[in-house]
Design a protein around this motif. Structure first.
Motif, short mmCIF file in Angstrom:
data_model
loop_
_atom_site.label_atom_id
_atom_site.label_comp_id
_atom_site.label_asym_id
_atom_site.label_seq_id
_atom_site.Cartn_x
_atom_site.Cartn_y
_atom_site.Cartn_z
N SER A 303 0.97 -1.12 -0.12
CA SER A 303 0.08 0.04 -0.03
C SER A 303 0.76 1.24 0.13
O SER A 303 2.01 1.14 -0.32
CB SER A 303 -1.10 -0.03 1.13
N VAL A 365 -0.22 -2.83 4.44
CA VAL A 365 -1.27 -2.64 5.03
C VAL A 365 -1.42 -2.82 6.55
O VAL A 365 -1.90 -2.56 7.43
CB VAL A 365 -2.54 -3.42 4.39
N TRP A 368 -0.65 -0.85 9.70
CA TRP A 368 -1.44 0.25 10.24
C TRP A 368 -2.79 -0.39 11.00
O TRP A 368 -3.81 0.24 11.11
CB TRP A 368 -1.81 1.10 8.89
N GLU A 369 -2.76 -1.71 10.97
CA GLU A 369 -3.95 -2.36 11.65
C GLU A 369 -4.17 -2.29 13.31
O GLU A 369 -5.41 -2.27 13.51
CB GLU A 369 -3.92 -3.78 11.24
N THR A 407 -3.04 7.15 5.50
CA THR A 407 -2.44 5.56 5.45
C THR A 407 -3.32 4.82 4.53
O THR A 407 -4.49 5.06 4.11
CB THR A 407 -2.58 5.32 6.93
N PRO A 408 -2.97 3.42 4.66
CA PRO A 408 -3.86 2.41 4.03
C PRO A 408 -5.50 2.74 4.58
O PRO A 408 -6.12 2.26 3.89
CB PRO A 408 -2.97 1.26 4.19
N ARG A 409 -5.35 2.87 5.87
CA ARG A 409 -6.78 2.99 6.34
C ARG A 409 -7.38 4.20 5.69
O ARG A 409 -8.75 3.97 5.70
CB ARG A 409 -6.61 3.05 7.88
N SER A 410 -6.76 5.34 5.30
CA SER A 410 -7.63 6.45 5.11
C SER A 410 -7.89 6.02 3.35
O SER A 410 -9.47 6.26 3.23
CB SER A 410 -6.47 7.70 4.76
N LYS A 412 -8.81 2.89 2.47
CA LYS A 412 -9.92 2.14 2.77
C LYS A 412 -11.42 2.92 2.91
O LYS A 412 -12.32 2.64 2.42
CB LYS A 412 -9.75 1.32 3.87
N ARG A 417 -10.69 0.62 -0.62
CA ARG A 417 -9.54 -0.43 -0.79
C ARG A 417 -8.24 0.08 0.01
O ARG A 417 -7.94 1.27 0.17
CB ARG A 417 -8.96 -0.30 -2.25
N SER A 418 -7.70 -0.97 0.56
CA SER A 418 -6.44 -0.39 1.48
C SER A 418 -5.13 -1.13 0.56
O SER A 418 -4.10 -0.67 0.76
CB SER A 418 -6.42 -1.30 2.81
N GLN A 419 -5.18 -2.01 -0.20
CA GLN A 419 -4.22 -2.59 -0.95
C GLN A 419 -4.13 -1.68 -2.13
O GLN A 419 -5.03 -1.27 -2.80
CB GLN A 419 -4.42 -4.13 -1.43
#
Ligand SMILES: Cc1cc2nc3c(=O)[nH]c(=O)nc-3n(C[C@H](O)[C@H](O)[C@H](O)COP(=O)(O)OP(=O)(O)OC[C@H]3O[C@@H](n4cnc5c(N)ncnc54)[C@H](O)[C@@H]3O)c2cc1C
Length: 473
Positions: A303, A365, A368-369, A407-410, A412, A417-419
């Motif tokens: 990501s 990804v 950032w979980e 971030t990847p969460r943003s 999403k 999508r986060s990938q």
């Protein structure tokens, strides 16, 4: 009942929808967000406009796929040529990637002298030219039989480039040069990663050569931001539903029913521009779910982490820089950041000398979980990127008018999508394993950077062209 429902307005969804509409098929385009373009969109934050992810447009030149698709749609974009495509800065060495081979070799030889440079980069240049001259690939996933037949369409490519397709890029480069400095290896590696989305140890040399040769193509800047391109490309379409997320899709014998929060719509055919990893969530149907789930093994969880800035400065900046440092950045998987500046003449993205800056770095990804550490990680990487970008590009803190990170969460939250960056075409994930633009489910199609052919404007457009052939439209 509508003929085509296209879910998602990224490069794949918007161009396919605009093409179908131009050909007279009744088509509706759904987009979750108020703006079109997904990873290639433009958004406003704090009163300033920013490109979300993509900032360079390659492939808009005679004989290349992006121009050919835009021509078919009947769309002529307003563009500026970017040359050098990027300026690479590593340990105070400044290397502009000129599109002209000789111009580039001249500066390369000064910064990274080696007797094999000319031979190596001439090969890279030649492979790119030969690849883009080959047309007529066809790739179907409808059944094993279709897959086998479609693989024969790659025969000319496999025969012509077999030596490079069979060899690992890292080994090829090291054997070719004989001796290679760690610094030059990093210089090559950073350029490979931004196009191939993988490291040289994971891919064949042919993929690496196309990545290193990306800058020999004509590259363009989009005035007003990439989002404007999508608004113009779809301007003639009758049915565009923005702010409309498709939540569920039901499959029937001769049509699909698409459900949003407030309404349902019937369509004969569905084209999904969601990723191959997220499309499954739209269905309750086991057959469809099973099809998508088998591709989860391709998910590299790669990501991007983004830093967006508005800076007020009288300095002149190139459109794009790649800044390479020795150490990997924290919470990332890279030692290089890609930084794009709006053009000084672009009144929309650079109002009154306020440059819009989009900077990105590769991350995973999964970093950032964890909710507990999310904020601290975000501010650590943001600070690190900011510090090195300002130091290398001579930006004073007082010149920064606005800045924030994503971030990847943003991704999403906004574009579902986060990938990011699609499926890397590695030695393990080569063609027969990749999902295509059709599926074994009747009248269900996919387009975008996680299905054939690859990521970025040229990669996604090859998929759009393939889908056009599969639909026979
Ligand atoms: C940081 C970064 C920098 C990049 N730089 C470049 C570059 O300079 N040049 C280049 O060529 N490429 C670049 N790329 C790659 C390129 O941006 C992507 O490969 C490409 O934009 C992906 O297009 P796509 O068709 O897969 O659609 P996506 O961009 O994935 O868009 C899909 C759209 O579908 C919408 N959507 C999803 N689900 C639903 C739903 N259920 N209902 C309604 N709407 C939905 C989303 O909101 C989104 O708008 C970059 C990518 C990133 C992340």
């Amino acid at each position: 009942m509508i003929e085509y429902a296209v879910v998602g307005s990224g490069i794949g969804g918007s161009s396919m929808a605009a093409y179908l509409d131009a050909k007279g098929y009744e088509t509706v385009l759904f987009e979750k967000e108020p703006y079109l373009g997904g990873c290639s969109s433009t958004f406003v934050h704090g009163g300033y406009a920013y490109n979300t992810g993509a900032t360079t447009l390659a492939g808009y030149q005679e004989g290349h796929i992006v121009k050919s698709m835009f021509d078919k749609i009947g769309f002529t974009p307003e563009l500026l040529v970017t040359d050098p495509t990027i300026v690479i800065i590593q340990n105070e060495k400044i290397t502009p990637r000129f599109s002209d081979l000789e111009d580039f070799l001249e500066v390369l030889e000064k910064n990274y002298p080696h007797p094999k440079n000319r031979e190596f980069w001439t090969l890279v240049h030649r492979l790119g030219k030969e690849f883009y001259a080959l047309h007529g690939h066809y790739y179907s996933n409808r059944s094993l039989w279709h897959k086998l037949i479609s693989l024969t369409s790659f025969f000319p490519l496999l025969v012509r480039f077999q030596r490079f397709l069979r060899t690992n890029a890292y080994d090829f480069i090291n054997d070719f040069y004989g001796d290679i400095s760690e610094e030059y290896q990093k210089f090559l590696e950073a350029q490979i990663l931004i196009v191939a989305q993988a490291h040289s140890k994971e891919i064949n040399f042919f993929t690496a050569a196309l990545s290193l040769g990306y800058s020999f193509n004509e590259t363009h800047y989009v005035p007003g931001g990439f989002g404007r391109l999508f608004d113009q490309m779809t301007a003639k379409m009758k049915y565009i539903k923005r702010n409309t997320q498709i939540e569920k899709i039901e499959r029937h014998s001769d049509h699909f029913t698409l459900h949003t929060k407030n309404e349902s719509l019937k369509a004969k055919k569905v084209i999904l521009n969601s990723t191959i990893y997220d499309s499954e969530k739209l269905f309750n149907d086991e057959k469809v779910k099973n099809y998508y789930q088998k591709y989860e093994t391709l998910n590299n969880h790669q990501s991007s982490f983004m830093l967006y800035m508005t800076i007020r400065s009288d300095k002149k900046y190139e459109h794009h820089y790649q800044l390479i440092q020795d150490e990997q950045y924290t919470h990332s998987i890279s030692n290089a950041v890609f930084v794009s500046f709006s053009d000084v003449t672009d009144n929309m993205l650079t109002p009154e000398g306020h440059y819009s800056v989009t900077a990105s770095i590769h991350t995973d990804v999964r970093f950032w979980e964890d909710k507990q550490t999310y904020q601290s990680k975000k501010s650590e990487l943001q600070t690190q990127m900011l510090k090195s970008i300002c130091a290398i590009l001579d930006i004073n803190e007082e010149e920064i008018v606005h800045q924030f990170a994503a971030t990847p969460r943003s991704f999403k939250r906004y574009i579902n999508r986060s990938q990011l960056g699609g499926n890397a075409i590695t030695m393990k994930n080569f063609l027969p394993k990749l999902p295509s633009n059709d599926t074994p489910i009747k009248d269900l199609y996919q387009v975008g950077d996680t299905v054939y052919a690859a990521q970025g404007w040229p990669g996604v457009m090859l998929g759009v062209e393939n889908l056009r052939g599969l639909l026979d439209v």
